[in-house]
Design a protein around this motif. Structure first.
Motif, mmCIF file in Angstrom:
data_model
loop_
_atom_site.group_PDB
_atom_site.id
_atom_site.type_symbol
_atom_site.label_atom_id
_atom_site.label_comp_id
_atom_site.label_asym_id
_atom_site.label_seq_id
_atom_site.Cartn_x
_atom_site.Cartn_y
_atom_site.Cartn_z
ATOM 1 N N GLU A 13 -8.203 -8.793 -1.390
ATOM 2 C CA GLU A 13 -8.843 -8.760 0.045
ATOM 3 C C GLU A 13 -7.561 -8.646 0.886
ATOM 4 O O GLU A 13 -7.709 -8.034 1.897
ATOM 5 N N ILE A 14 -6.604 -9.352 0.687
ATOM 6 C CA ILE A 14 -5.401 -9.427 1.726
ATOM 7 C C ILE A 14 -4.587 -8.081 1.619
ATOM 8 O O ILE A 14 -4.609 -7.341 2.784
ATOM 9 N N LEU A 15 -4.261 -7.639 0.207
ATOM 10 C CA LEU A 15 -3.505 -6.171 0.440
ATOM 11 C C LEU A 15 -4.512 -5.116 0.734
ATOM 12 O O LEU A 15 -3.898 -4.272 1.365
ATOM 13 N N PHE A 16 -5.996 -4.987 0.636
ATOM 14 C CA PHE A 16 -6.404 -4.015 1.068
ATOM 15 C C PHE A 16 -6.676 -4.069 2.338
ATOM 16 O O PHE A 16 -6.491 -3.073 3.077
ATOM 17 N N TYR A 17 -7.067 -5.092 2.922
ATOM 18 C CA TYR A 17 -7.187 -5.113 4.492
ATOM 19 C C TYR A 17 -6.277 -4.579 5.392
ATOM 20 O O TYR A 17 -6.313 -3.814 6.157
ATOM 21 N N TYR A 18 -4.976 -5.166 4.761
ATOM 22 C CA TYR A 18 -3.832 -4.975 5.840
ATOM 23 C C TYR A 18 -3.159 -3.455 5.290
ATOM 24 O O TYR A 18 -2.937 -2.625 6.181
ATOM 25 N N SER A 19 -3.072 -2.707 4.126
ATOM 26 C CA SER A 19 -2.881 -1.450 3.900
ATOM 27 C C SER A 19 -3.905 -0.611 4.374
ATOM 28 O O SER A 19 -3.631 0.400 4.910
ATOM 29 N N HIS A 20 -5.314 -0.788 4.577
ATOM 30 C CA HIS A 20 -6.306 -0.340 5.053
ATOM 31 C C HIS A 20 -6.250 -0.078 6.510
ATOM 32 O O HIS A 20 -6.222 0.884 7.192
ATOM 33 N N ARG A 21 -5.767 -1.297 7.391
ATOM 34 C CA ARG A 21 -5.526 -1.141 8.697
ATOM 35 C C ARG A 21 -4.408 -0.241 8.960
ATOM 36 O O ARG A 21 -4.222 0.573 9.942
ATOM 37 N N LEU A 22 -3.411 -0.211 8.101
ATOM 38 C CA LEU A 22 -2.118 0.404 8.270
ATOM 39 C C LEU A 22 -2.355 1.796 8.261
ATOM 40 O O LEU A 22 -1.966 2.672 9.178
ATOM 41 N N VAL A 23 -3.008 2.508 7.318
ATOM 42 C CA VAL A 23 -3.479 3.811 7.210
ATOM 43 C C VAL A 23 -4.533 4.344 8.498
ATOM 44 O O VAL A 23 -4.687 5.476 8.581
ATOM 45 N N HIS A 24 -5.114 3.192 9.189
ATOM 46 C CA HIS A 24 -5.726 3.626 10.216
ATOM 47 C C HIS A 24 -4.836 3.888 11.595
ATOM 48 O O HIS A 24 -5.293 4.183 12.768
ATOM 49 N N HIS A 25 -3.602 3.548 11.461
ATOM 50 C CA HIS A 25 -2.518 3.667 12.550
ATOM 51 C C HIS A 25 -2.609 5.234 12.723
ATOM 52 O O HIS A 25 -2.641 6.133 11.839
ATOM 53 N N PRO A 26 -2.585 5.707 13.994
ATOM 54 C CA PRO A 26 -2.364 7.151 14.320
ATOM 55 C C PRO A 26 -1.455 8.068 13.666
ATOM 56 O O PRO A 26 -1.564 9.068 13.540
ATOM 57 N N LEU A 27 -0.488 7.355 13.279
ATOM 58 C CA LEU A 27 0.705 8.003 12.706
ATOM 59 C C LEU A 27 0.372 8.312 11.235
ATOM 60 O O LEU A 27 0.768 9.459 10.786
ATOM 61 N N LEU A 28 -0.483 7.590 10.567
ATOM 62 C CA LEU A 28 -0.779 7.580 9.325
ATOM 63 C C LEU A 28 -2.259 8.236 9.123
ATOM 64 O O LEU A 28 -2.408 8.992 8.225
ATOM 65 N N TYR A 29 -3.279 8.048 10.098
ATOM 66 C CA TYR A 29 -4.443 8.356 9.897
ATOM 67 C C TYR A 29 -4.740 9.685 9.820
ATOM 68 O O TYR A 29 -5.597 10.417 8.570
ATOM 69 N N LYS A 30 -4.157 10.765 10.513
ATOM 70 C CA LYS A 30 -4.242 12.138 10.536
ATOM 71 C C LYS A 30 -3.685 12.896 9.430
ATOM 72 O O LYS A 30 -4.392 13.749 8.556
ATOM 73 N N ARG A 31 -2.545 12.219 8.893
ATOM 74 C CA ARG A 31 -2.199 12.820 7.693
ATOM 75 C C ARG A 31 -2.509 12.126 6.244
ATOM 76 O O ARG A 31 -2.327 13.021 5.315
#
Length: 396
Positions: free
Chosen positions: A246-264
């Motif tokens: 829960e901890i690792l998936f939540y924060y890694s998931h939010r991280l890839v939603h950052h504009p710099l990572l989401y598109k790529r």
């Protein structure tokens, strides 16, 4: 008439309010000593024997500081309340899941021993047969438990769902569709692309990661030992696995939603705004490593778990994520409404259990929808889209 601490009458009561004798307004007096001595509109009044008082500007600053302190304290209390609620929710979800799993395991063992005549510890006996069959080869044992069996579980479950997605049959499944009118039926070409990507992720990312994991696990303990862990220890492991994920998936998931990572990176997964089961592993290779695989593997590595524990954990996690993506709210299975809503709205419901979403307020929009009302285990055969339909405006 009220008196200030210096004895000069400067305030009086009218209609239950304290009024200033000079401006005749309810001026929220500042209290000094035993009574109000300053008017926040007029400032210090004549005859006030108190020491030099703050000017109107200072009074406003004082008042603002007090309000800010009150606001900060209230926010802190609210945050602590949300944290406590999240902890209670986590305890309830994990505890209930473990109790149900324990009941199922004990019941299954009892029936096997009674009707098939198994003697002694059934699971230990089966494990020893597997070890004998594979000749004690640790690489073969680890491959079987961490790669082959979980993959078979994934494709068997999602194979059934893909038949329903493509053909619309059996209606027993398709009538429970969450996003009505979508994937009805699913685009075969789009589905083939998803299957192709998943197979590449499994063969060239998941499998090598599992093989690299064996030396780490041997450094941590004896993952392929002859003796299985006790069932009580496995339940403790399972609860820790769930919390770590829960901890690792939540924060890694939010991280890839950052504009710099989401598109790529993450946009590939969100090509499916109405997901299907196989899409659970449809992801960019980087996301597959850091958001799909590592949250599942870190817990077993920390605890130095037995390969049998890892196998059961991976199978349960695969079934859970497949259900979350399947697009159907089926009877007697965990609700997929939470993650389905994430695919629909993108910026809500990032976690698995929803505990950290509650803590960080990333489920506020979800809680205002009919999907939140439907986010329960369906205990009847009537689809929740019929008993709790969307509002007519949204349905249009």
């Amino acid at each position: 008439m009220l008196f200030c601490c210096g004895g000069a009458g400067q305030w009086h009561m009218k209609s239950g309010s304290i009024l200033c004798v000079r401006c005749e307004k309810n001026a929220s007096p500042l209290w000094r000593g035993e009574g109000p001595s300053l008017c926040t509109l007029c400032g210090p009044l004549p005859g006030n024997s108190t020491k030099a008082a703050p000017t109107r500007g200072n009074i406003s600053i004082t008042k603002m500081k007090g309000d800010a302190a009150y606001s900060t304290g209230g926010s802190r209390q609210k945050q602590e309340g949300k944290l406590w609620d999240s902890m209670k929710t986590t305890g309830f979800i994990v505890g209930t899941s473990l109790l149900l799993f324990a009941a199922f395991r004990n019941s299954l063992t009892w029936h096997l021993q009674k009707f098939w005549g198994a003697s002694g510890d059934f699971w230990q006996a089966q494990w020893e047969k597997v070890l004998h069959l594979l000749g004690g080869n640790e690489w073969a044992i680890f491959f079987l438990g961490t790669a082959l069996v979980p993959s078979l579980v994934y494709w068997c479950f999602n194979g059934l769902l893909m038949v329903a997605d493509v053909t619309g049959k059996p209606t027993f499944i398709t009538r429970y569709r969450i996003q009505l009118g979508k994937n009805d039926p699913v685009d075969p070409a789009k589905l083939r692309q998803a299957v192709h990507t998943v197979l590449l992720n499994q063969l060239f990312i998941s499998l090598p990661m599992m093989m690299l994991m064996l030396p780490i696990m041997k450094w941590r303990g004896q993952p392929c030992s002859k003796e299985l862990p006790t069932f009580h220890w496995f339940l403790l492991e399972l609860s820790i696995f769930i919390l770590v994920e829960e901890i690792l998936f939540y924060y890694s998931h939010r991280l890839v939603h950052h504009p710099l990572l989401y598109k790529r990176i993450h946009k590939k997964h969100h090509e499916w705004t109405a997901p299907v089961g196989v899409v659970s592993l449809y992801a960019h290779p980087v996301e597959h490593v850091f958001s799909n695989m590592l949250p599942l593997l870190v817990g077993p590595i920390i605890l130095g778990s037995h390969v049998a524990s890892i196998m059961v954990w991976l199978c349960l996690a695969i079934l859970a994520t497949s259900i979350s993506h399947c697009g159907y709210h089926l009877p007697f299975l965990p609700s997929p409404e939470f993650h389905d809503f994430h695919h629909l709205k993108f910026n809500q419901c990032y976690g698995v259990l929803g505990v950290l979403d509650r803590l960080h307020g990333t489920d506020t929009l979800f809680k205002q929808t009919k999907a939140y009302e439907r986010h329960v285990i369906l205990m009847s055969l009537t689809p929740l889209t019929e008993t709790i339909p969307d509002s007519p405006k949204k349905a249009k």
